[in-house]
Design an enzyme around this catalytic site. Structure first.
Site, mmCIF file in Angstrom:
data_model
loop_
_atom_site.group_PDB
_atom_site.id
_atom_site.type_symbol
_atom_site.label_atom_id
_atom_site.label_comp_id
_atom_site.label_asym_id
_atom_site.label_seq_id
_atom_site.Cartn_x
_atom_site.Cartn_y
_atom_site.Cartn_z
ATOM 1 N N HIS A 18 -10.692 24.472 -38.562
ATOM 2 C CA HIS A 18 -10.136 25.239 -39.551
ATOM 3 C C HIS A 18 -8.541 25.080 -39.606
ATOM 4 O O HIS A 18 -7.761 24.814 -40.437
ATOM 5 C CB HIS A 18 -10.449 26.782 -39.377
ATOM 6 C CG HIS A 18 -11.932 27.058 -39.671
ATOM 7 N ND1 HIS A 18 -12.540 27.838 -38.637
ATOM 8 C CD2 HIS A 18 -12.568 26.936 -40.575
ATOM 9 C CE1 HIS A 18 -13.839 28.098 -39.131
ATOM 10 N NE2 HIS A 18 -13.803 27.551 -40.325
ATOM 11 N N LYS A 42 -24.102 36.066 -43.473
ATOM 12 C CA LYS A 42 -24.854 36.466 -42.002
ATOM 13 C C LYS A 42 -24.057 37.624 -41.272
ATOM 14 O O LYS A 42 -22.835 37.806 -41.547
ATOM 15 C CB LYS A 42 -24.742 35.309 -41.313
ATOM 16 C CG LYS A 42 -25.295 33.985 -42.051
ATOM 17 C CD LYS A 42 -24.645 32.802 -42.018
ATOM 18 C CE LYS A 42 -23.609 32.594 -42.897
ATOM 19 N NZ LYS A 42 -22.652 31.370 -42.676
ATOM 20 N N ARG A 91 -16.267 18.641 -44.762
ATOM 21 C CA ARG A 91 -16.569 17.725 -43.588
ATOM 22 C C ARG A 91 -17.432 16.499 -43.864
ATOM 23 O O ARG A 91 -17.168 15.272 -43.563
ATOM 24 C CB ARG A 91 -17.078 18.623 -42.301
ATOM 25 C CG ARG A 91 -16.262 19.588 -41.973
ATOM 26 C CD ARG A 91 -16.894 20.742 -41.149
ATOM 27 N NE ARG A 91 -17.987 21.263 -41.912
ATOM 28 C CZ ARG A 91 -18.678 22.169 -41.444
ATOM 29 N NH1 ARG A 91 -18.422 22.712 -40.435
ATOM 30 N NH2 ARG A 91 -19.548 22.887 -42.244
ATOM 31 N N SER A 129 -18.204 26.867 -36.992
ATOM 32 C CA SER A 129 -18.074 27.954 -36.339
ATOM 33 C C SER A 129 -19.506 28.305 -35.726
ATOM 34 O O SER A 129 -19.532 28.770 -34.527
ATOM 35 C CB SER A 129 -17.766 29.362 -37.046
ATOM 36 O OG SER A 129 -16.586 29.059 -37.686
#
Ligand code: PNS
Length: 172
Positions: A18, A42, A91, A129
């Site tokens: 990030h 989530k 990514r 993460s």
């Protein structure tokens, strides 16, 4: 005219990947606002105030980067702070479908707001993460994946210490 870009996300927690995207954006726009989503799909490991505090500590010293939190529609938040650009990191191809969908929905909601995608450094391509939390929970070393302030927070939160865990395994 000042160009403001919003970099939105859950940041649960913020990673070096990030940060790489944030610093790239910071060279392109006058101001980059890291916008931490209060409500995420989530159940997050860190509360919204903690995710904000960690992101703030991580970007400290970068004068054109600030951290804020937002709730509700992202485009509404962007409009409110005068931003016309949304930044997202891309990514791998696997990110593309979700990102593409989100960018198109946001454009449909507000055609004046553009999404741009930035690629992080190759060494962060695999980083998320979710994987950081998993590795940390299992006592693995995440020092190369997150800033030290996050590493310490993960250790406190998960109550595990990689070294201790490895040592106790050896003794068992
Ligand atoms: O880090 P994440 O979880 O991929 O970030 C996703 C996030 C928070 C940027 C996205 O879920 C979002 O923008 N939420 C706000 C609600 C919204 O505006 N939804 C419409 C766009 S899909």
């Amino acid at each position: 005219m000042t160009t403001i870009a919003v970099y939105p996300g859950s940041f649960d927690p913020i990673t070096n990947g990030h940060l790489d995207v944030i610093y790239r954006a910071a060279t392109m726009f006058d101001r980059v606002v890291v916008a931490v989503a209060q409500n995420v799909e989530k159940v997050p490991l860190f509360s919204a105030p903690d995710r904000v505090a960690l992101a703030r500590a991580a970007v400290q010293g970068h004068p054109n980067v600030t951290v804020d939190e937002f709730d509700g529609l992202l485009v509404r938040y962007a409009r409110r702070i005068g931003a016309r650009v949304l930044v997202r990191g891309l990514r791998a191809v696997s990110d593309f479908e979700y990102e593409f969908q989100m960018a198109l929905v946001n454009r449909r909601l507000d055609r004046h707001i553009e999404t741009i995608f930035l690629m992080p450094k190759e060494e962060y391509i695999f980083l998320s993460s979710r994987t950081v939390k998993e590795v940390a929970a299992l006592g693995g070393d995440v020092s190369g994946f997150v800033p030290s302030v996050v590493e310490r927070a993960l250790r406190r939160k998960l109550g595990v210490n990689g070294t201790q865990r490895r040592r106790s395994k050896r003794l068992a």
